[in-house]
Write a protein that holds these residues in place. Sequence first.
Motif, PDB file in Angstrom:
ATOM      1  N   LEU A  63       0.485  -1.505  -0.316  1.00 41.63           N
ATOM      2  CA  LEU A  63       0.102  -0.316   0.051  1.00 41.63           C
ATOM      3  C   LEU A  63       0.658   1.289   0.159  1.00 41.63           C
ATOM      4  O   LEU A  63       1.463   0.825   0.793  1.00 41.63           O
ATOM      5  CB  LEU A  63      -0.755   0.465   1.456  1.00 41.63           C
ATOM      6  CG  LEU A  63      -2.271  -0.773   1.383  1.00 41.63           C
ATOM      7  CD1 LEU A  63      -2.576  -0.779   2.494  1.00 41.63           C
ATOM      8  CD2 LEU A  63      -3.200  -0.547   0.002  1.00 41.63           C
ATOM      9  N   PRO A  64       0.683   2.282  -0.256  1.00 46.45           N
ATOM     10  CA  PRO A  64       0.947   3.788  -0.307  1.00 46.45           C
ATOM     11  C   PRO A  64       0.502   3.900   1.146  1.00 46.45           C
ATOM     12  O   PRO A  64       0.327   3.557   1.564  1.00 46.45           O
ATOM     13  CB  PRO A  64       0.552   4.108  -1.606  1.00 46.45           C
ATOM     14  CG  PRO A  64      -0.650   4.141  -1.569  1.00 46.45           C
ATOM     15  CD  PRO A  64      -0.627   2.495  -1.713  1.00 46.45           C
ATOM     16  N   PRO A  65       1.808   5.700   1.489  1.00 40.27           N
ATOM     17  CA  PRO A  65       1.347   5.804   2.842  1.00 40.27           C
ATOM     18  C   PRO A  65      -0.410   5.950   2.715  1.00 40.27           C
ATOM     19  O   PRO A  65      -1.097   6.246   1.884  1.00 40.27           O
ATOM     20  CB  PRO A  65       1.454   7.100   2.992  1.00 40.27           C
ATOM     21  CG  PRO A  65       3.044   7.359   1.575  1.00 40.27           C
ATOM     22  CD  PRO A  65       2.445   5.889   0.671  1.00 40.27           C
ATOM     23  N   ALA A  66      -1.306   5.505   4.033  1.00 43.36           N
ATOM     24  CA  ALA A  66      -2.454   5.080   4.346  1.00 43.36           C
ATOM     25  C   ALA A  66      -2.961   5.473   5.749  1.00 43.36           C
ATOM     26  O   ALA A  66      -2.101   6.052   6.398  1.00 43.36           O
ATOM     27  CB  ALA A  66      -2.917   3.630   4.765  1.00 43.36           C
ATOM     28  N   VAL A  67      -3.876   6.737   5.278  1.00 46.51           N
ATOM     29  CA  VAL A  67      -4.707   6.817   6.868  1.00 46.51           C
ATOM     30  C   VAL A  67      -5.788   6.016   6.764  1.00 46.51           C
ATOM     31  O   VAL A  67      -6.668   5.765   6.193  1.00 46.51           O
ATOM     32  CB  VAL A  67      -5.211   8.406   6.369  1.00 46.51           C
ATOM     33  CG1 VAL A  67      -5.463   8.880   7.541  1.00 46.51           C
ATOM     34  CG2 VAL A  67      -3.612   9.111   6.413  1.00 46.51           C
ATOM     35  N   THR A  68      -6.122   5.779   7.621  1.00 48.15           N
ATOM     36  CA  THR A  68      -7.463   5.427   8.664  1.00 48.15           C
ATOM     37  C   THR A  68      -8.433   6.119   9.193  1.00 48.15           C
ATOM     38  O   THR A  68      -8.147   6.649  10.046  1.00 48.15           O
ATOM     39  CB  THR A  68      -7.165   4.027   9.612  1.00 48.15           C
ATOM     40  OG1 THR A  68      -6.138   3.340   9.303  1.00 48.15           O
ATOM     41  CG2 THR A  68      -8.647   3.367  10.510  1.00 48.15           C
ATOM     42  N   GLY A 162      -1.412   7.691  10.150  1.00 49.38           N
ATOM     43  CA  GLY A 162      -2.678   8.576  11.083  1.00 49.38           C
ATOM     44  C   GLY A 162      -4.497   8.227  11.200  1.00 49.38           C
ATOM     45  O   GLY A 162      -4.183   7.647  10.135  1.00 49.38           O
ATOM     46  N   PHE A 163      -5.215   8.550  12.106  1.00 49.00           N
ATOM     47  CA  PHE A 163      -6.267   8.666  12.528  1.00 49.00           C
ATOM     48  C   PHE A 163      -7.330   9.625  12.014  1.00 49.00           C
ATOM     49  O   PHE A 163      -6.865  10.931  13.218  1.00 49.00           O
ATOM     50  CB  PHE A 163      -6.934   7.495  13.389  1.00 49.00           C
ATOM     51  CG  PHE A 163      -5.958   5.783  13.790  1.00 49.00           C
ATOM     52  CD1 PHE A 163      -5.303   5.387  12.321  1.00 49.00           C
ATOM     53  CD2 PHE A 163      -6.031   5.102  14.683  1.00 49.00           C
ATOM     54  CE1 PHE A 163      -5.087   3.810  12.736  1.00 49.00           C
ATOM     55  CE2 PHE A 163      -5.416   4.283  15.109  1.00 49.00           C
ATOM     56  CZ  PHE A 163      -5.264   3.574  14.190  1.00 49.00           C
ATOM     57  N   ILE A 164      -7.905   9.601  11.632  1.00 46.35           N
ATOM     58  CA  ILE A 164      -8.892  10.585  11.776  1.00 46.35           C
ATOM     59  C   ILE A 164     -10.097   9.671  11.809  1.00 46.35           C
ATOM     60  O   ILE A 164     -10.526   9.515  11.971  1.00 46.35           O
ATOM     61  CB  ILE A 164      -8.954  11.358  10.321  1.00 46.35           C
ATOM     62  CG1 ILE A 164      -8.005  11.837   9.773  1.00 46.35           C
ATOM     63  CG2 ILE A 164     -10.135  12.116  10.358  1.00 46.35           C
ATOM     64  CD1 ILE A 164      -8.154  12.058   8.321  1.00 46.35           C
ATOM     65  N   ALA A 165     -11.116  10.754  13.286  1.00 46.95           N
ATOM     66  CA  ALA A 165     -11.922  10.119  13.840  1.00 46.95           C
ATOM     67  C   ALA A 165     -13.216  10.809  13.216  1.00 46.95           C
ATOM     68  O   ALA A 165     -13.320  12.126  13.442  1.00 46.95           O
ATOM     69  CB  ALA A 165     -12.516   9.797  15.596  1.00 46.95           C
ATOM     70  N   LEU A 166     -14.507  10.404  13.135  1.00 39.88           N
ATOM     71  CA  LEU A 166     -15.569  10.769  13.040  1.00 39.88           C
ATOM     72  C   LEU A 166     -16.579  10.081  13.608  1.00 39.88           C
ATOM     73  O   LEU A 166     -16.068   9.717  14.538  1.00 39.88           O
ATOM     74  CB  LEU A 166     -16.258  11.026  11.293  1.00 39.88           C
ATOM     75  CG  LEU A 166     -15.510  12.142   9.981  1.00 39.88           C
ATOM     76  CD1 LEU A 166     -14.264  11.360   9.537  1.00 39.88           C
ATOM     77  CD2 LEU A 166     -16.557  11.813   9.208  1.00 39.88           C
ATOM     78  N   PRO A 167     -17.356  11.023  13.782  1.00 44.77           N
ATOM     79  CA  PRO A 167     -18.554  11.138  15.360  1.00 44.77           C
ATOM     80  C   PRO A 167     -19.284   9.227  15.182  1.00 44.77           C
ATOM     81  O   PRO A 167     -19.488   8.713  13.623  1.00 44.77           O
ATOM     82  CB  PRO A 167     -19.578  11.529  14.536  1.00 44.77           C
ATOM     83  CG  PRO A 167     -19.337  12.810  14.029  1.00 44.77           C
ATOM     84  CD  PRO A 167     -18.153  12.942  13.396  1.00 44.77           C
ATOM     85  N   GLY A 168     -19.174   8.601  16.081  1.00 38.33           N
ATOM     86  CA  GLY A 168     -19.278   7.100  15.957  1.00 38.33           C
ATOM     87  C   GLY A 168     -19.563   6.810  17.201  1.00 38.33           C
ATOM     88  O   GLY A 168     -19.200   7.490  18.393  1.00 38.33           O
ATOM     89  N   ALA A 179      -5.966   3.654  19.987  1.00 34.57           N
ATOM     90  CA  ALA A 179      -4.754   4.619  19.309  1.00 34.57           C
ATOM     91  C   ALA A 179      -4.248   5.551  20.178  1.00 34.57           C
ATOM     92  O   ALA A 179      -2.691   5.950  20.314  1.00 34.57           O
ATOM     93  CB  ALA A 179      -5.265   5.527  17.840  1.00 34.57           C
ATOM     94  N   LEU A 180      -4.620   6.234  20.668  1.00 33.49           N
ATOM     95  CA  LEU A 180      -4.263   6.619  21.657  1.00 33.49           C
ATOM     96  C   LEU A 180      -3.007   6.463  22.624  1.00 33.49           C
ATOM     97  O   LEU A 180      -2.081   6.610  22.846  1.00 33.49           O
ATOM     98  CB  LEU A 180      -5.745   8.232  22.255  1.00 33.49           C
ATOM     99  CG  LEU A 180      -6.332   9.136  21.582  1.00 33.49           C
ATOM    100  CD1 LEU A 180      -7.032   9.433  22.662  1.00 33.49           C
ATOM    101  CD2 LEU A 180      -5.150  10.419  21.401  1.00 33.49           C
ATOM    102  N   VAL A 194      -6.399  12.630  14.817  1.00 31.36           N
ATOM    103  CA  VAL A 194      -7.772  13.978  14.939  1.00 31.36           C
ATOM    104  C   VAL A 194      -9.233  13.402  15.111  1.00 31.36           C
ATOM    105  O   VAL A 194      -9.727  12.372  14.689  1.00 31.36           O
ATOM    106  CB  VAL A 194      -7.545  13.906  13.358  1.00 31.36           C
ATOM    107  CG1 VAL A 194      -8.373  16.097  12.820  1.00 31.36           C
ATOM    108  CG2 VAL A 194      -5.596  14.870  12.939  1.00 31.36           C
ATOM    109  N   LEU A 195     -10.050  14.227  15.431  1.00 28.80           N
ATOM    110  CA  LEU A 195     -11.410  13.930  15.623  1.00 28.80           C
ATOM    111  C   LEU A 195     -11.872  15.030  14.920  1.00 28.80           C
ATOM    112  O   LEU A 195     -11.910  16.365  15.115  1.00 28.80           O
ATOM    113  CB  LEU A 195     -11.813  14.471  17.314  1.00 28.80           C
ATOM    114  CG  LEU A 195     -11.054  13.345  18.957  1.00 28.80           C
ATOM    115  CD1 LEU A 195     -11.242  14.119  19.851  1.00 28.80           C
ATOM    116  CD2 LEU A 195     -11.063  11.985  17.973  1.00 28.80           C
TER     117      LEU A 195
END
Length: 265
Positions: A63-68, A162-168, A179-180, A194-195
């Motif tokens: 995979l190339p650089p990825a963000v979850t 990196g992780f980006i979290a939307l409302p869940g 992750a933290l 990132v939230l």
Amino acid sequence: MEQTRPERRQGQAVVRGRLVPTSTHDQRLLARQGSSDWVHMDPWRVLRIQAEFVEGFGQLAELPPAVTVFGSARTREDSPDYQTGRKLGRALAEAGYAVITGGGPGVMESANRGACDVDGSVSVGLGIELPFEQSMNDYVELGIEFRYFFVRKTMFVKYSCGFIALPGGFGTLDELFEALTLVQTHKVTSFPVVLMGSEFWGGLLDWIKSTLLDTGKIAAKDLDLITVTDDVDEAVRIILDADRARSQQREEELEAAAAQIAEPQ
């Protein structure tokens, strides 16, 4: 009208009707079995777990650089969170990142869909066997179904920068705090979390500050591990800045190592 038969994905297999088991692989692994059954069963499970790791590593290694991107599977397509997720997926793909989600509907679908809006992007879904079927969304280009949560979590961390979290809900919170914890304990480094959605996450951040920090359960610097934003461009910029910092640190370490080798003995 003909009744739809129950269906479940189990790794690479699909089972339907009477063949659908009443429990998942995770449930059976974590169950406290009677007598000495576990002595005979659990060692064989290790081979299946090993196979899942091998399959995941093999599929994701290039995979190339990825963000979850994490977020609720219950988010409707006409909701603002879905639109934000799609915009975020597109922005990450335009910045050169593969987009990884849990592969399900809702926010996960929106981020995969946004990535698919960009030619040449890579949209990844890492699914999981659940008691209730959650199918892989239509915007996943590379999808892997896992039996075990801990194997899937390893793939999220290993192949993301990196992780980006939307409302869940609980699942999103689980991934967020894992992750933290990994960043706090230096199991992973230069890993931004990132939230997205200050209104949604504001109460949680207030509790972290007023309860965890004020009672000494975390240090003040631990608050710096989290960034809250409503701006998609800012979220992507945070990932990019962390990537640049990591690359610069790596270059400095290589230069220092080369200088040490070059020094006369």
